[in-house]
Design a protein around this motif. Structure first.
Motif, PDB file in Angstrom:
ATOM      1  N   ILE A 105      21.771 -38.953 -39.902  1.00  0.00           N
ATOM      2  CA  ILE A 105      22.581 -40.001 -40.410  1.00  0.00           C
ATOM      3  C   ILE A 105      23.320 -40.669 -39.254  1.00  0.00           C
TER       4      ILE A 105
ATOM      5  N   ALA B 116      27.688 -40.427 -47.681  1.00  0.00           N
ATOM      6  CA  ALA B 116      26.064 -39.871 -47.610  1.00  0.00           C
ATOM      7  C   ALA B 116      26.046 -38.321 -47.205  1.00  0.00           C
TER       8      ALA B 116
ATOM      9  N   VAL C 208      19.102 -41.730 -42.592  1.00  0.00           N
ATOM     10  CA  VAL C 208      20.069 -42.830 -43.189  1.00  0.00           C
ATOM     11  C   VAL C 208      20.752 -43.510 -42.157  1.00  0.00           C
TER      12      VAL C 208
ATOM     13  N   PRO D 166      26.360 -45.237 -51.087  1.00  0.00           N
ATOM     14  CA  PRO D 166      25.932 -43.993 -50.530  1.00  0.00           C
ATOM     15  C   PRO D 166      26.038 -42.695 -51.390  1.00  0.00           C
TER      16      PRO D 166
ATOM     17  N   PHE E 241      22.230 -41.886 -52.009  1.00  0.00           N
ATOM     18  CA  PHE E 241      21.203 -41.152 -50.645  1.00  0.00           C
ATOM     19  C   PHE E 241      20.631 -40.268 -51.184  1.00  0.00           C
TER      20      PHE E 241
END
Length: 709
Positions: A217, A228, A272, A349, A352
């Motif tokens: 991420i 996330a 991500v 988010p 995700f």
């Protein structure tokens, strides 16, 4: 206004306490060669600068062993400006988690702390402790010197978490960084960097959200990155390496740097990316991704969210760098470029986790799994492809661009006249051109921005940037090239040089981030007929520099509610239109995303409100007071992710505000993260007309339903 342009803005040469000596490029190496320093893990040796002192962003924690080996952490976010916790707490927590902290630095001390050595300088720490990384835990006004000391000592990885570091200090630091090939900076205004696989944390990320796993991420926003992380943990995927690019105007590590690490990281199987308005780092990332997908036979799947689709034009949306300058891409343009590169876009988010599970399965990378501890936490959520309006170009408004301190045009004219520049209102005669000094965010340097026409006269003419080194200053050799681009006559070059030198001098001396002028050519001379000047308020707020410039602020030109919120450290922006949902959110990125996601669901936010990571019961009450002054508001939507903020504390703050303010409006509360169950229980058992959710879509749907009654 400028159609192509400014990537940021600001520099002066504030006095420095010590000489800076750094070698030039060695063997042709450059700052880009330090990207590999981002790969941290169990063997990474970490020191803390400010080890025994006060922390900029710190967390006090406690834990219990309630019949198991699972720690229950309690985080208390400490305001940057009223620091009351020590970096010691963060160090203890990171050590318990597995981070290999080998000591620290506190000026004037040569002792021991937490059983680890404390040395008086980073250079001595490098010699004796041989660290691979340093975490800088000092206040914003102390951070520049601390970063410079780490660069001088050639620490491989420097992590700066402080917000509100003056822009010109960062410009100077970036000029230094780009003359060496040993040190890499993460930040500033970043939660830091953390390897869940390698149990190495350098920053203040909420550890209970993390689980060793497969997803890398990289994010501008701290709160959105925590969402996330929690989502990928709930989905059973976990995380490999998480890099906080940070929300500053000038980021030491950009998206492309992180993507280069993820591409070759065996622990990372999916990626991500969390972006937002401001600059063009997302566009650069999209171009990189497109090339990556061409050269790789089995590219790692990538998903992204971009905050700021529904921002207030020309406003800073919480983060220092979250504003769009003329010519920069807006959020929709970034989304389109990423989609064209094959990136899967989500609008929140929390989606995700399921999105990455689907993408990893489709890529044939579903064989390896993360630890199963996250599977039991999984909650139902689904990914939806966001239905977006057609991409719109960023419309520039000379009068409305606003970041920190902007002064009235007549006062800007006065500053120019003091420097011998002819400046007065436009008479309607002559072709207007643009000349500005701002920040080139990609090159991390100041630049001249020039356009042979203003947008209202010729919208097809693009501005061009002419970057220059912050320390060396503007090179007069660029003047002929700028004059040619501006289509000026030969006799006007001398006047152009005078105007450029005056603007650059003012920019450097008074710590501006943008000095934009419109001028006309008359008989070989240049006359400024428009001026839009912005100055960095961090220099004043953090170090009390530039008091004379900040005395030019006229609060009567600003919104009274916004000023009231500012006194309590709350960023409140009233949105135009018929919005009827008041929003109260902790974190700038999450606040932007909340406005966007409400719009996707058919709702209309009346405001942007970021309590900051320091959200407390009192700031929640103050936020309610500000929101209630907007007669359009029919319901208040509280969206809190409890990474650094306690869910039960926020719930108690909501109850306090509801009772003391004798509220009549319904309130929908979405609490996730730290102590979410406790917070939801407090709301549910309050007996008040409050409704608690942990799923964003359910909470948003209820808020919209109540607003439309």
């Amino acid at each position: 206004m400028l159609r192509q342009l400014l990537r940021g803005g600001a520099p002066p040469h504030p006095p420095r306490s010590r000489a800076f000596r750094i070698s030039a490029r060695r063997g042709g190496l450059a700052y880009e060669d330090t990207i590999g320093n981002l790969k941290i893990g169990r063997d990474t040796r970490v020191i803390f600068q400010g080890f025994t002192g006060m922390s900029v962003r710190s967390m006090v924690f406690s834990y219990t062993l309630a019949g198991s080996s699972t720690f229950a952490y309690v985080y208390v976010y400490v305001d940057i400006n009223t620091v009351s916790a020590k970096a010691t707490s963060n160090a203890k927590e990171s050590l318990a988690w597995g981070t290999n902290i080998v000591g620290g630095v506190t000026p004037g001390k040569n002792t021991e702390h937490l059983g680890l050595p404390v040395l008086p300088s980073v250079r001595e720490a490098m010699q004796k402790l041989k660290p691979h990384a340093t975490g800088i835990y000092v206040a914003a006004h102390q951070a520049p010197a601390a970063i410079e000391e780490a660069i001088e000592a050639e620490v491989p990885l420097i992590v700066a978490v402080a917000e509100h570091i003056p822009v010109h200090d960062l410009l100077r630091i970036h000029s230094m960084l780009h003359t060496q090939s040993k040190s890499r900076l993460v930040g500033a205004n970043s939660p830091g960097i953390i390897s869940a696989v390698g149990r190495c944390r350098i920053g203040f990320q909420p550890l209970p959200c993390f689980m060793p796993g497969r997803v890398g991420i990289v994010a501008k926003s701290g709160t959105l990155s925590y969402e996330a992380v929690a989502s990928t943990t709930r989905a059973g995927l976990g995380q490999s390496l998480c890099i906080g690019m940070g929300g500053d105007v000038l980021a030491g590590t950009r998206f492309v740097d992180a993507l280069n690490i993820f591409e070759h990281d065996d622990d990372t199987e999916g990626i991500v990316l969390i972006g937002e308005i401001g600059g063009d780092a997302e566009m650069e990332a999209a171009d990189w991704i497109k090339e990556y997908r061409k050269r790789s036979s089995n590219p790692k799947p990538i998903s992204a969210v971009i905050g700021g689709v529904n921002v207030a034009p020309g406003r800073v949306m919480g983060h220092a760098g979250a504003f769009t300058l003329p010519g920069e891409p807006d959020a929709l343009a970034k989304v389109k470029r990423l989609q064209d590169a094959g990136v899967t876009i989500v609008n929140h988010p929390a989606k995700f986790g399921e999105a990455m599970k689907t993408l990893l399965g489709g890529s044939g990378r579903a064989s390896s799994g993360a630890a199963t501890t996250g599977a039991s936490q999984r909650r139902g959520m689904h990914m939806t492809r966001r239905v977006r309006p057609a991409v719109r170009s960023q419309v520039s408004n000379f009068a409305s661009q606003k970041r920190n301190l902007h002064i009235r045009e007549n006062l800007a004219f006065d500053l120019l006249r003091e420097r011998g520049i002819n400046a007065s209102e436009y008479s309607g005669k002559g072709r207007k051109r643009i000349l500005a000094v701002g920040i080139d965010r990609a090159n991390m340097s100041p630049c001249i921005i020039a356009s042979p026409a203003t947008n209202d006269q010729d919208p097809h003419v693009e501005a061009k940037k002419f970057p220059f080194d912050y320390i060396k200053g503007f090179e007069p050799s660029q003047i002929p090239v700028i004059a040619e681009h501006l289509q000026l006559g030969g006799t006007a070059k001398e006047s152009l040089a005078k105007l450029i030198n005056s603007l650059v001098g003012l920019y450097m001396q008074k710590e501006a981030f943008l000095l934009e002028t419109h001028f006309v050519e008359r008989l070989g001379d240049l006359k400024v007929v428009g001026a839009h000047f912005g100055f960095d308020d961090a220099a004043f707020r953090s170090t009390k520099r530039q008091g004379d410039i900040h005395a030019l602020r006229r609060v009567e030109d600003e919104d009274a509610q916004e000023i009231e919120a500012e006194k309590d450290g709350i960023v409140y922006i009233k949105l135009a239109g018929d919005g009827n949902i008041g929003t109260l959110v902790n974190g700038a990125g999450l606040a932007m995303n909340t406005v966007d996601a409400l719009a996707d669901a058919g709702g209309k936010a009346a405001n942007f409100l970021d309590t900051g990571g320091k959200a407390t019961s009192e700031t929640v009450k103050k936020s309610f007071q500000v929101i209630l002054q907007d007669e359009r508001v029919k319901v208040i939507f509280v969206n809190i992710f409890g990474g650094l903020t306690l869910g039960d504390m926020i719930a108690n703050g909501v109850l306090l505000a509801f009772k003391e303010l004798e509220m009549r409006l319904p309130v929908v509360v979405r609490i996730r993260g730290t102590n979410e169950a406790e917070g939801q229980k407090i709301i549910a058992e309050s007996g008040l007309p409050l409704q608690a959710f942990d799923d964003f879509e359910e909470a948003a749907a209820k808020a919209i339903e109540l607003a439309d009654r």
